[in-house]
Design an enzyme around this catalytic site. Structure first.
Site, PDB file in Angstrom:
ATOM      1  NE  ARG A  14      -1.227   2.539   2.809  1.00  0.00           N
ATOM      2  CZ  ARG A  14      -0.701   3.670   3.252  1.00  0.00           C
ATOM      3  NH1 ARG A  14      -0.617   4.730   2.485  1.00  0.00           N
ATOM      4  NH2 ARG A  14      -0.234   3.753   4.487  1.00  0.00           N
ATOM      5  CG  ASP A  15       3.279   4.192   3.093  1.00  0.00           C
ATOM      6  OD1 ASP A  15       3.125   5.133   2.298  1.00  0.00           O
ATOM      7  OD2 ASP A  15       3.630   4.366   4.273  1.00  0.00           O
ATOM      8  CG  HIS A  60       3.925   4.179   9.312  1.00  0.00           C
ATOM      9  ND1 HIS A  60       3.239   3.316   8.478  1.00  0.00           N
ATOM     10  CD2 HIS A  60       4.403   5.153   8.494  1.00  0.00           C
ATOM     11  CE1 HIS A  60       3.301   3.747   7.228  1.00  0.00           C
ATOM     12  NE2 HIS A  60       4.003   4.866   7.214  1.00  0.00           N
ATOM     13  CG  HIS A 119       8.198   7.041   5.793  1.00  0.00           C
ATOM     14  ND1 HIS A 119       7.999   6.756   4.463  1.00  0.00           N
ATOM     15  CD2 HIS A 119       6.991   6.863   6.391  1.00  0.00           C
ATOM     16  CE1 HIS A 119       6.738   6.423   4.259  1.00  0.00           C
ATOM     17  NE2 HIS A 119       6.090   6.480   5.417  1.00  0.00           N
ATOM     18  CB  CYS A 151       5.836  11.571  -2.668  1.00  0.00           C
ATOM     19  SG  CYS A 151       5.099  12.559  -3.961  1.00  0.00           S
ATOM     20  CG  ASN A 158       6.789   2.673   4.642  1.00  0.00           C
ATOM     21  OD1 ASN A 158       6.475   2.709   3.468  1.00  0.00           O
ATOM     22  ND2 ASN A 158       6.026   3.120   5.600  1.00  0.00           N
TER      23      ASN A 158
HETATM   24  N1  COA Z   1     -13.315   4.890  -3.385  1.00  0.00           N
HETATM   25  C1  COA Z   1     -13.647   5.098  -4.668  1.00  0.00           C
HETATM   26  N2  COA Z   1     -13.869   6.303  -5.182  1.00  0.00           N
HETATM   27  C2  COA Z   1     -13.797   7.350  -4.353  1.00  0.00           C
HETATM   28  C3  COA Z   1     -13.473   7.208  -3.005  1.00  0.00           C
HETATM   29  C4  COA Z   1     -13.215   5.918  -2.539  1.00  0.00           C
HETATM   30  N3  COA Z   1     -12.872   5.697  -1.264  1.00  0.00           N
HETATM   31  N4  COA Z   1     -13.429   8.435  -2.445  1.00  0.00           N
HETATM   32  C5  COA Z   1     -13.733   9.315  -3.399  1.00  0.00           C
HETATM   33  N5  COA Z   1     -13.961   8.647  -4.559  1.00  0.00           N
HETATM   34  C6  COA Z   1     -14.271   9.220  -5.851  1.00  0.00           C
HETATM   35  C7  COA Z   1     -15.488  10.069  -5.831  1.00  0.00           C
HETATM   36  O1  COA Z   1     -16.615   9.254  -5.994  1.00  0.00           O
HETATM   37  C8  COA Z   1     -15.233  10.961  -6.999  1.00  0.00           C
HETATM   38  O2  COA Z   1     -15.497  10.255  -8.194  1.00  0.00           O
HETATM   39  P1  COA Z   1     -16.224  10.978  -9.434  1.00  0.00           P
HETATM   40  O3  COA Z   1     -15.365  12.154  -9.778  1.00  0.00           O
HETATM   41  O4  COA Z   1     -16.247   9.927 -10.476  1.00  0.00           O
HETATM   42  O5  COA Z   1     -17.546  11.367  -8.888  1.00  0.00           O
HETATM   43  C9  COA Z   1     -13.739  11.178  -6.974  1.00  0.00           C
HETATM   44  O6  COA Z   1     -13.218  10.090  -6.213  1.00  0.00           O
HETATM   45  C10 COA Z   1     -13.291  12.458  -6.331  1.00  0.00           C
HETATM   46  O7  COA Z   1     -14.083  12.680  -5.243  1.00  0.00           O
HETATM   47  P2  COA Z   1     -14.051  14.049  -4.460  1.00  0.00           P
HETATM   48  O8  COA Z   1     -15.377  14.273  -3.893  1.00  0.00           O
HETATM   49  O9  COA Z   1     -13.456  15.132  -5.317  1.00  0.00           O
HETATM   50  O10 COA Z   1     -13.028  13.795  -3.378  1.00  0.00           O
HETATM   51  P3  COA Z   1     -13.395  13.126  -2.054  1.00  0.00           P
HETATM   52  O11 COA Z   1     -13.394  14.206  -1.041  1.00  0.00           O
HETATM   53  O12 COA Z   1     -14.566  12.266  -2.185  1.00  0.00           O
HETATM   54  O13 COA Z   1     -12.148  12.178  -1.853  1.00  0.00           O
HETATM   55  C11 COA Z   1     -10.072  11.526  -1.030  1.00  0.00           C
HETATM   56  C12 COA Z   1     -10.990  12.664  -1.280  1.00  0.00           C
HETATM   57  C13 COA Z   1      -8.945  11.983  -0.154  1.00  0.00           C
HETATM   58  C14 COA Z   1     -10.815  10.405  -0.338  1.00  0.00           C
HETATM   59  C15 COA Z   1      -9.573  10.978  -2.356  1.00  0.00           C
HETATM   60  O14 COA Z   1      -8.950  12.017  -3.056  1.00  0.00           O
HETATM   61  C16 COA Z   1      -8.590   9.847  -2.203  1.00  0.00           C
HETATM   62  O15 COA Z   1      -8.986   8.694  -2.125  1.00  0.00           O
HETATM   63  N6  COA Z   1      -7.269  10.175  -2.177  1.00  0.00           N
HETATM   64  C17 COA Z   1      -6.208   9.239  -1.926  1.00  0.00           C
HETATM   65  C18 COA Z   1      -5.640   9.498  -0.545  1.00  0.00           C
HETATM   66  C19 COA Z   1      -4.452   8.633  -0.280  1.00  0.00           C
HETATM   67  O16 COA Z   1      -4.502   7.433  -0.437  1.00  0.00           O
HETATM   68  N7  COA Z   1      -3.365   9.245   0.112  1.00  0.00           N
HETATM   69  C20 COA Z   1      -2.166   8.541   0.404  1.00  0.00           C
HETATM   70  C21 COA Z   1      -2.208   7.852   1.713  1.00  0.00           C
HETATM   71  S1  COA Z   1      -2.418   8.902   3.103  1.00  0.00           S
HETATM   72 ZN    ZN Z   2       3.944   6.158   5.502  1.00  0.00          ZN
END
Ligand code: COA
Ligand code: ZN
Length: 329
Positions: A23-24, A216, A218, A249, A258
């Site tokens: 994942r990470d 956790h 890094h 990143c 990590n």
């Molecule tokens: N699973 C699937 N799709 C998801 C989702 C999830 N958990 N969370 C949001 N989405 C989708 C929404 O449905 C939307 O889809 P659409 O544009 O087709 O309608 C799209 O993602 C964007 O959604 P939005 O409303 O702009 O953002 P959000 O506030 O719902 O989601 C996050 C924000 C942070 C949840 C999302 O950007 C994300 O999953 N980011 C990854 C974070 C991450 O893993 N970071 C690294 C580890 S910390």
């Molecule tokens: Zn991390």
């Protein structure tokens, strides 16, 4: 260290190793690792004896395309008894997907630092807490365990040090208000150092003596293993680590992965801790990584081998010895 602080009369102290590379690590890779290869990697890791594996993240596939196959991976991995299969879940949508895919534990994330939480998750910490309370309710209904990963517990790249009272305050809300079964204190950007780690672990343990606590780290500033050892001395027994030391990143200069699973297991084994991990199997899995992600991996153990992976004598060794002995005569 080794047995000096071992409270059980010489019996090896158990340290739980938790793999987060799938994942990470993979979330920041440019290459999309094919789904069947991800599944094979998780199966190798559980076979090697990891206590917990963060298999994937149920996040937006637009945000993290590398993990867009989360459902298939979670459904098709082999479920070994005793291994906990966890996944990162950012919101209710992610929780529904993860529960549907029979994830053992949901790993919820927010940051202990307001600036980092706003920058990363576009919410204040209070807003995140409310949103995660809803996710927690979904998990409870489904009888699925919840762990909370708190980012930036050892420092925020924008705010600097995060007070221990702030970190413990958020732990308190998740553990005592929401009933989270575990907390992970994350050193998201590699700012932790051993004295600080010991103090935070000791403070956490004083308040919650037996709650599941994960560290956790890094290896961003080369302090990864030192921090693990400091945490163990202060009473921690669970660590996230990534196979090969992958992660970091690609857009953030200086970001690194990590702490490396095989480096930590190698070191802890030498110090007579019981990690439950078969290092040879772990190394087989790590050696697959460069081909999967298309670049070299940081792992020092893959490069150098284990401490007692001996090398053959030079071909002309007998002649060297004879000449040396002749000189002595
Ligand atoms: N699973 C699937 N799709 C998801 C989702 C999830 N958990 N969370 C949001 N989405 C989708 C929404 O449905 C939307 O889809 P659409 O544009 O087709 O309608 C799209 O993602 C964007 O959604 P939005 O409303 O702009 O953002 P959000 O506030 O719902 O989601 C996050 C924000 C942070 C949840 C999302 O950007 C994300 O999953 N980011 C990854 C974070 C991450 O893993 N970071 C690294 C580890 S910390
Ligand atoms: Zn991390």
């Amino acid at each position: 260290m080794s047995n000096a602080h071992n409270p059980w009369n010489g019996a090896a102290r158990r340290i739980h190793m938790q793999e987060v590379g799938t994942r990470d690590g993979l979330q920041v890779e440019q290459a999309f690792v094919p789904t069947e290869q991800k599944i094979a990697l998780v199966d190798l890791l559980s076979g090697a004896g990891m206590a917990k594996i963060e298999v994937t993240a149920f996040v937006s596939p637009q945000a993290i395309p590398a993990l867009r196959d989360a459902e298939v991976v979670m459904r098709e991995i082999e479920r070994r008894p005793g291994v906990v299969y966890t996944a990162l879940v950012p919101n209710a949508r992610g929780a529904e997907r993860a529960i549907e895919a029979k994830t053992d534990e949901l790993n919820l994330v927010m940051s202990a630092s307001e600036s980092h939480n706003l920058s990363n998750l576009r919410m204040t910490r209070s807003q995140s807490f409310l949103a995660l309370s809803d996710v927690n309710a979904l998990a409870r209904q489904a009888r699925t365990a919840v762990n909370v990963s708190l980012s930036c517990c050892f420092g925020c790249p924008m705010e600097g040090d995060v007070p221990v009272s702030t970190v413990l305050g958020w732990c308190d809300r998740f553990i005592d208000e929401l009933g989270a079964s575990g907390v992970t204190l994350c050193d998201t950007t590699g700012m932790a150092y051993p004295g600080q780690v010991a103090a935070l672990v000791a403070a956490f343990r004083e308040r919650w003596p037996s709650r599941e606590l994960t560290l956790h780290f890094h290896n961003t500033r080369g302090l990864g293993l030192a921090n693990v050892l400091a945490a163990i001395d202060a009473g921690a027994d669970r660590f996230d680590a990534s196979l090969g030391g992958i992660g970091g990143c690609p857009y953030a200069p200086g970001a690194t992965g990590n702490v490396c699973t095989e480096e930590i297991v190698h070191a802890l084994e030498l110090m007579a801790f019981d990690t439950g991990v078969e290092l040879a199997l772990l190394l087989q899995a790590a050696r697959r990584l460069p081909a999967l992600i298309g670049h070299d991996i940081p792992s020092q153990i893959v490069k150098a081998g284990r401490r007692l992976d001996l090398h053959p004598l030079p071909e002309n060794f007998d002649a060297i010895r004879e000449r040396a002995l002749a000189r002595a005569a």
